[in-house]
Write a protein that holds these residues in place. Structure first.
Motif, PDB file in Angstrom:
ATOM      1  N   LEU A   1      15.068   4.386   4.737  1.00 57.53           N
ATOM      2  CA  LEU A   1      15.172   5.258   3.573  1.00 57.53           C
ATOM      3  C   LEU A   1      16.134   4.665   2.537  1.00 57.53           C
ATOM      4  CD1 LEU A   1      14.306   7.875   2.309  1.00 57.53           C
ATOM      5  CD2 LEU A   1      15.987   9.097   3.682  1.00 57.53           C
ATOM      6  N   VAL A   2      17.253   4.099   3.003  1.00 55.17           N
ATOM      7  CA  VAL A   2      18.207   3.484   2.068  1.00 55.17           C
ATOM      8  C   VAL A   2      17.516   2.371   1.292  1.00 55.17           C
ATOM      9  CG1 VAL A   2      20.392   2.248   1.833  1.00 55.17           C
ATOM     10  CG2 VAL A   2      20.159   3.995   3.590  1.00 55.17           C
ATOM     11  N   GLN A   3      16.799   1.515   2.012  1.00 60.53           N
ATOM     12  CA  GLN A   3      16.101   0.396   1.358  1.00 60.53           C
ATOM     13  C   GLN A   3      15.067   0.890   0.372  1.00 60.53           C
ATOM     14  OE1 GLN A   3      14.787  -3.153   3.787  1.00 60.53           O
ATOM     15  NE2 GLN A   3      15.621  -1.881   5.397  1.00 60.53           N
TER      16      GLN A   3
ATOM     17  N   PRO B   1       8.771   7.472   4.095  1.00 65.75           N
ATOM     18  CA  PRO B   1       9.599   8.376   3.283  1.00 65.75           C
ATOM     19  C   PRO B   1       9.104   8.559   1.850  1.00 65.75           C
ATOM     20  CG  PRO B   1      10.644   6.240   3.456  1.00 65.75           C
ATOM     21  CD  PRO B   1       9.402   6.166   4.303  1.00 65.75           C
ATOM     22  N   LEU B   2       8.078   7.788   1.435  1.00 67.08           N
ATOM     23  CA  LEU B   2       7.706   7.781   0.016  1.00 67.08           C
ATOM     24  C   LEU B   2       7.434   9.174  -0.568  1.00 67.08           C
ATOM     25  CD1 LEU B   2       7.256   6.083  -2.507  1.00 67.08           C
ATOM     26  CD2 LEU B   2       4.876   5.845  -1.838  1.00 67.08           C
TER      27      LEU B   2
ATOM     28  N   VAL C   1       0.832  -1.208   0.000  1.00 63.92           N
ATOM     29  CA  VAL C   1       0.000   0.000   0.000  1.00 63.92           C
ATOM     30  C   VAL C   1       0.870   1.264   0.000  1.00 63.92           C
ATOM     31  CG1 VAL C   1      -1.992  -1.111   1.046  1.00 63.92           C
ATOM     32  CG2 VAL C   1      -0.244  -0.111   2.527  1.00 63.92           C
ATOM     33  N   GLY C   2       2.130   1.110  -0.396  1.00 68.86           N
ATOM     34  CA  GLY C   2       2.993   2.283  -0.532  1.00 68.86           C
ATOM     35  C   GLY C   2       3.601   2.779   0.762  1.00 68.86           C
ATOM     36  N   ASP C   3       3.577   1.961   1.811  1.00 65.26           N
ATOM     37  CA  ASP C   3       4.193   2.363   3.078  1.00 65.26           C
ATOM     38  C   ASP C   3       5.566   1.706   3.191  1.00 65.26           C
ATOM     39  OD1 ASP C   3       4.920   3.088   5.564  1.00 65.26           O
ATOM     40  OD2 ASP C   3       3.315   2.024   6.622  1.00 65.26           O
ATOM     41  N   PHE C   4       6.604   2.509   3.125  1.00 69.30           N
ATOM     42  CA  PHE C   4       7.958   1.961   3.129  1.00 69.30           C
ATOM     43  C   PHE C   4       8.509   1.748   4.537  1.00 69.30           C
ATOM     44  CE2 PHE C   4       9.543   1.720  -1.217  1.00 69.30           C
ATOM     45  CZ  PHE C   4       8.515   2.333  -1.902  1.00 69.30           C
TER      46      PHE C   4
END
Lengths: 306, 282
Positions: A273-275, A87-88, A74-77
């Motif tokens: 964030l790196v991932q 961070p998306l 669902v776009g949650d990083f």
């Protein structure tokens, strides 16, 4: 064509799942307590425990992994310490700068690499060929970030022609584009030269010459149709260079793209964030490669009917 | 029993191969510098001289001094060891890993092949600098971390190359003959198939070594490689960024060193290809 596209796009989720898994394993093996890190250096033991529970870090790894996947769907990083949340949106903000850099590098590669290769082939074993081939060998040996530093020193500091860093209008794009594209230009020029020389040896060229067509006429009318193929091949093979190189060049020129953000994330140990950015790079890689294959089929009819 | 010899190349370059010799001689110079750097270096690479900071090239310091007065020439000479050993180690490990994976996948086929190619294709989608950054951020910024990162990014493409070559060779008559006389798979792979794939592999590895120098110095430049005060060339460039305007000689020398080493590996690889595989000069 349609079936090919469906197949390729169907591969994306599979590859992403695989890469997400690999990244998850790599980053879970980072030594140290993740919760303590997120909570900050001054946090008390209770605060650390609260963070651990809030982020689900007390759960078994398998459960964390599944939750991570469900979030991504669902776009949650996940929780980025830099942005205190998902961070998306911040990555999306920075994406256009990276796209601008890589696209302009590709455009410059086409504009400079193909003509250079054709000139070298047309003047084979004469001075323009030697000059171009010598430049190609040099460009393939020079580190892109060093070339960028030299360009900054000469073009912006000494001559004052261009801004040396940051993003202040299109002029700021010139130095990073040149530094990033140099290697690709060299590869395309070298391959184009090879293809043109190869084509000039073929039977149809002899037939065309026998018909009375001039050397230039053969080049223009027949041989040049084939030069897009090596360019597309090079860009397909060098997608990894293009994306990875953009990270280094963005840092050098303070170009506000996702590569620069990734390096900042590494320096503050914001592994979420790196991932996330690594994953964006992988998806970009896949998309560019699909685009390359589509173009390849257009410029090379032999493949279309194969 | 005859040894199987590959078909003679259709066309050999007449005379000496300029590229190959350029590569070999440059590499020999770098190897000597890496081995005897401290002996050759005119100064102690880490000795600071605060009365001679940012000095332009002079008789005392042929390439000038850096921001704390260290002799740049000596730092570059001694730094050869870092760059060269990282490049060679990562190419060696990538060679072992890539050849093993590719050979197993290509020779045995079936499920093994599908699993290995699946993983290879997966890893190929991660740009090598990005993978290296991810690994360096986990494994730590050091020569070891750097070597692991570069190795990991080289294995997939190499495995793919070896796999293709092994599949080609496995269909040759001499392999069928070896199976008929009852040789084991290991023996066929090690004694018959891999020696025939060796040229392709060596050419690829020497071009990879050039890449390794570029990736390693880029990571050093970004602060994710060998840490200061070690005189690694990329790290030196990273540290000299602020002095670009004041003292450009800080930037020029390490960059030339990197370029020459990359040039040496590239020339060596291209030269080998010209000698052994004249058909496929791309």
């Amino acid at each position: 064509m349609f079936r090919f596209l469906v197949k390729r796009f169907a591969m994306i989720p599979l590859v992403v799942l695989g890469v997400v898994t690999i990244l998850f394993i790599i980053f879970k093996s980072v030594p140290g307590d993740e919760a303590a890190f997120v909570a900050g250096a001054t946090a008390t033991q209770e605060e650390i425990e609260a963070v651990r529970i809030r982020l689900g870090l007390d759960r078994p790894l398998a459960e964390q992994y599944l939750k991570h996947l469900a979030g991504l769907a669902v776009g949650d990083f996940g929780y980025s310490t830099t942005f205190r949340g998902n961070p998306l949106p911040h990555i999306v903000d920075r994406l256009p700068a990276t796209v601008a850099l890589t696209v302009s590098a590709i455009v410059l590669t086409i504009l400079a690499g193909i003509p250079a290769g054709i000139v070298a082939a047309a003047f084979r074993n004469r001075w323009p060929d030697y000059l171009i081939s010598f430049t190609v060998v040099g460009l393939l040996a020079v580190p892109n970030f060093w070339l960028g530093m030299l360009l900054i020193a000469f073009l912006s500091v000494n001559l004052g022609l261009l801004p040396s860093f940051g993003a202040a209008g299109p002029a700021s794009l010139v130095i990073p584009t040149l530094a990033l594209a140099a290697r690709l230009i060299a590869l395309v020029a070298r391959m184009t030269r090879g293809v043109v020389i190869e084509e000039l040896r073929k039977d149809y060229v002899r037939t065309a010459r026998a018909k009375g067509l001039s050397h230039d006429g053969v080049l223009r009318g027949h041989v040049l149709r084939n030069v897009m193929i090596p360019t597309v091949t090079v860009i397909g093979l060098q997608t990894g260079y293009l994306l990875g190189g953009s990270v280094v060049i963005e840092r050098l020129c303070a170009w506000p793209g996702i590569g620069d953000l990734m390096l900042t994330a590494v320096s503050v140990r914001d592994y979420t964030l790196v991932q996330a950015i690594a994953l964006i790079f992988v998806v970009s890689f896949l998309v560019i490669n699909i685009a390359v294959e589509i173009i390849y089929r257009f410029v090379n009819p032999r493949l279309r009917y194969a | 029993m005859h040894e199987v010899t590959p078909a003679r190349p259709a066309r050999r370059r007449r005379g000496v191969n300029v590229f190959l010799w350029l590569g070999v001689s440059l590499l020999a110079v770098f190897a000597l510098l890496a081995l005897f750097g401290e002996v050759v270096a005119p100064h102690d690479p880490n000795a600071q001289d605060l009365f001679a900071m940012l000095e332009p090239p002079s008789a005392a310091h042929l390439l000038g001094t850096d921001n704390v007065g260290r002799d740049i020439l000596s730092r570059i000479i001694v730094g050869t060891r870092y760059t060269l050993s990282i490049a060679l180690a990562s190419v060696l490990f990538a060679g072992i890993g890539g050849v093993a994976l590719g050979a197993i996948a290509g020779y045995f086929g079936g499920v093994t092949d599908r699993v290995v190619t699946g993983i290879i294709d997966l890893l190929l989608t991660v740009p090598n600098i990005v993978l290296a950054i991810a690994i360096a951020s986990v494994a730590g910024s050091s020569a070891t971390g750097l070597t692991i990162a570069i190795t990991a990014s080289f294995i997939p493409p190499l495995a793919r190359l070896v796999r293709g070559r092994v599949i080609e060779l496995a269909q040759e008559d001499f392999v069928a003959a070896s199976i008929t006389v009852g040789m084991s798979h290991t023996r066929i792979l090690l004694r018959h198939i891999l020696p025939n794939a060796a040229t392709v592999i060596i050419i690829e590895l020497s071009l990879n070594a050039g890449q390794a120098v570029l990736i390693g110095s880029a990571l050093g430049f970004l602060g994710l490689g060998v840490q200061p005060p070690a005189p690694e060339w990329g790290t030196m460039l990273g540290a000299s960024r602020e002095y670009l305007t004041m003292a450009p000689h800080l930037v020029i020398a390490p960059g030339i060193a990197i370029s020459l080493l990359v040039l040496a590996f590239n020339a060596f690889g291209d030269g080998l290809r010209d000698v052994f595989d004249p058909g496929s000069s791309s």
